[in-house]
Design an enzyme around this catalytic site. Structure first.
Site, short mmCIF file in Angstrom:
data_model
loop_
_atom_site.label_atom_id
_atom_site.label_comp_id
_atom_site.label_asym_id
_atom_site.label_seq_id
_atom_site.Cartn_x
_atom_site.Cartn_y
_atom_site.Cartn_z
CD GLU A 322 13.00 4.27 -0.51
OE1 GLU A 322 13.08 5.04 -1.44
OE2 GLU A 322 12.54 3.12 -0.61
CE1 TYR A 366 0.74 -7.40 5.78
CE2 TYR A 366 0.72 -6.15 7.83
CZ TYR A 366 0.67 -6.20 6.44
OH TYR A 366 0.56 -5.02 5.75
CB CYS A 393 -18.58 -6.65 15.48
SG CYS A 393 -19.35 -5.78 16.82
N1 LLP Z 1 10.81 1.54 0.43
C1 LLP Z 1 9.79 1.01 -0.26
C2 LLP Z 1 9.70 1.23 -1.69
C3 LLP Z 1 8.82 0.24 0.40
O1 LLP Z 1 7.82 -0.29 -0.30
C4 LLP Z 1 8.91 0.05 1.79
C5 LLP Z 1 7.90 -0.72 2.51
C6 LLP Z 1 9.99 0.65 2.47
C7 LLP Z 1 10.92 1.36 1.76
C8 LLP Z 1 10.17 0.51 3.95
O2 LLP Z 1 10.37 -0.79 4.35
P1 LLP Z 1 10.67 -1.14 5.89
O3 LLP Z 1 12.02 -0.56 6.24
O4 LLP Z 1 9.60 -0.53 6.71
O5 LLP Z 1 10.67 -2.60 5.94
N2 LLP Z 1 2.35 -2.93 6.16
C9 LLP Z 1 3.37 -3.94 6.25
C10 LLP Z 1 4.69 -3.45 5.71
C11 LLP Z 1 4.61 -3.01 4.28
C12 LLP Z 1 5.92 -2.47 3.78
C13 LLP Z 1 5.72 -1.81 2.48
N3 LLP Z 1 6.88 -1.21 1.94
C14 LLP Z 1 3.51 -4.40 7.70
O6 LLP Z 1 2.77 -3.92 8.55
O7 LLP Z 1 4.33 -5.27 8.00
#
Ligand code: LLP
Length: 471
Positions: A322, A366, A393
């Site tokens: 995913e 972050y 702001c």
């Molecule tokens: N599957 C599940 C169940 C997840 O919770 C996530 C990400 C992914 C797949 C995808 O993960 P990736 O390949 O994108 O690492 N807003 C944060 C990132 C939060 C990720 C949440 N879950 C940021 O801007 O770094």
């Protein structure tokens, strides 16, 4: 038409452009998540940055600023690398599912799906988007640690797979399903594997103290309960350990743990045939970031699952993954227009752009670090250290601290790189800024994929009770 040339790192002194052609990348297995700029990035004879054959300055003139610019070729290349790497290294069936929380909109879902990827959604809104984009329900997976009854009803009615997170959800499904469908509801179980990885605390999910998933110590009880529910058809297990991960060992460990879950499921008479290892592969945001390629991430996961299944004499499960960030981050840049500046002698020089934390909340959330180039002065030497401030702001609204840039003036276009993941999807209207437009570029053509919000859009949901209206 202007002539264009791919600029090599050593020719230009610009450290950010891919120094390989698209063909090189496909042969060598280097992947988009290892670059800062999209694969089609070029400098044209006006010394302007071009993406997908479109001059960034012209795009801003045509579509306004700030502007998200998405390179279709880069996005498709990442999809193909995921898909093909699993085909190459995994002997069983595999399916890559795009985690649409990274960027959910109709065009992105449609592109990714046209490359054969399924879609992971985490809300009724993302599910609706995927369905309207034409994604077939059997390719959609719904996540979430607190899905509402309405979301579960929509999921059951649509016939998608539900990744069940907790006991409350299991019981709610058992209660809801019989009145909605005569078929059993296809579910997977999300478990917390107890695996630590080195990433920001807020984007770590696999450790035991996580709000997501069943506690693995309750695995037997969960399997036992599920095996007795004829309204549920449990086809697989799922885990996701975190995001922006550069190490490869945590996913190897995860794969090994998950095969043990498959073994355990057998004794409950469950035929669990699918295993979803989540996402998490990191992407490059600054020069020193060195994430593995997509292929380097996929290969060990496949190897561990294959050898563990062989040892336990288990049939190979269908292997799902995913990815979100590593699929889409590099395909997008954000173009801003530079406005005011402030010099504080001996302390800091600021330049301000026409967006900020509303279109990219990652730095303030972050402490994420980004890099930028000036799209209209691509070969000018970097002569200044400036802090790029947003226009909100809020003192913390800083896009990039201490950016190395050429001398700029108001009206210059600043391009922040690798903004495809979790920028638009986390964008807000803070200070009532309209969200930017997004364009998709390919072979010199630009198509709008998100309209720029207008002031009218901003007040569309507002209600002014009659007694507050001026007569
Ligand atoms: N599957 C599940 C169940 C997840 O919770 C996530 C990400 C992914 C797949 C995808 O993960 P990736 O390949 O994108 O690492 N807003 C944060 C990132 C939060 C990720 C949440 N879950 C940021 O801007 O770094």
């Amino acid at each position: 038409m202007v002539s264009t040339h791919p600029v090599k790192v050593q020719d230009s002194g610009i450290k950010y452009l891919p120094d390989s052609t698209k063909e090189d990348i496909e042969i060598s297995g280097i992947s988009p998540n290892q670059f800062l700029l999209p694969l089609t990035a070029r400098v044209n004879s006006h010394d302007h940055l071009e993406i997908g054959g479109c001059d960034v300055k012209n795009l801003v003139q045509q579509f306004g600023s700030p502007l998200y610019i998405v390179d279709e070729e880069t996005l498709r290349a990442a999809c193909r690398q995921y898909r093909d790497s699993f085909k190459r290294y995994y002997k069983g069936e595999s399916q890559v599912i795009y985690a649409s929380k990274a960027w959910s909109c109709l065009a992105v879902c449609a592109i990714v799906n046209s490359e054969g990827l399924g879609i992971d959604v985490v809300s009724g809104g993302e599910l609706h988007t995927a369905l309207i984009a034409g994604v077939s329900p059997n390719q959609i997976y719904l996540h979430g640690n607190n899905k509402s009854r309405q979301e579960l009803i929509l999921a059951i009615e649509s016939g998608i797979t539900i990744v069940v997170d907790n006991w409350y959800e299991l019981e709610t499904l058992v209660e809801l399903a019989p009145s909605i469908t005569s078929q059993s509801v296809r579910i997977m179980l999300r478990l917390t594997p107890g695996i630590e990885c080195h990433t920001h605390e807020y984007i770590r999910t696999g450790h035991l103290d996580s709000k997501f998933g069943f506690d693995p110590n309750q695995l037997s009880e969960v399997f036992e309960y599920v095996s007795k529910q004829s309204v549920l058809s449990c086809v697989g297990v799922h885990a996701h350990i975190g995001s922006q991960i550069f190490e490869r060992q945590p996913h190897r460990d995860l794969a090994a743990v998950m095969v043990q879950w498959l073994e355990q499921a057998k004794s409950y008479g469950l035929s669990i045939t699918e295993l979803n290892v989540g996402g998490g592969l990191g992407t490059k945001y600054i020069e020193s970031d060195d994430p593995p390629s997509i292929e380097e991430w996929v290969k060990p996961i496949c190897e561990v699952i294959q050898s563990a299944c062989e040892k336990l004499n288990l049939p190979l499960p269908k292997l799902l993954s995913e990815p979100g960030r590593s699929l889409i981050a590099t395909s997008c840049i954000t173009a801003y227009t530079i406005g005011s500046s402030k010099q504080i002698p001996g302390i800091r020089n600021y330049i301000a752009v026409d967006g900020g934390m509303s279109d990219n909340p990652r730095p303030i959330t972050y402490q994420s670090v980004y890099r930028a180039v000036v799209a209209t002065k691509m070969s000018a030497p970097c002569s200044e250290t400036v802090t790029v401030a947003g226009k909100h702001c809020e003192s913390g609204d800083i896009v990039i601290k201490n950016a190395e840039l050429p001398k700029t003036q108001p009206g210059d276009i600043l391009v922040v790189m690798a903004t495809g993941a979790y920028n638009y999807s986390m964008a807000s209207n803070y200070n009532r800024l309209p969200r930017p437009a997004a364009v998709l570029v390919s072979n010199g053509e630009a198509n709008l994929i998100l309209r720029r919000e207008t002031y009218q859009d901003l007040i569309r949901q507002d209600c002014l009770p009659e007694r507050l209206q001026k007569s």
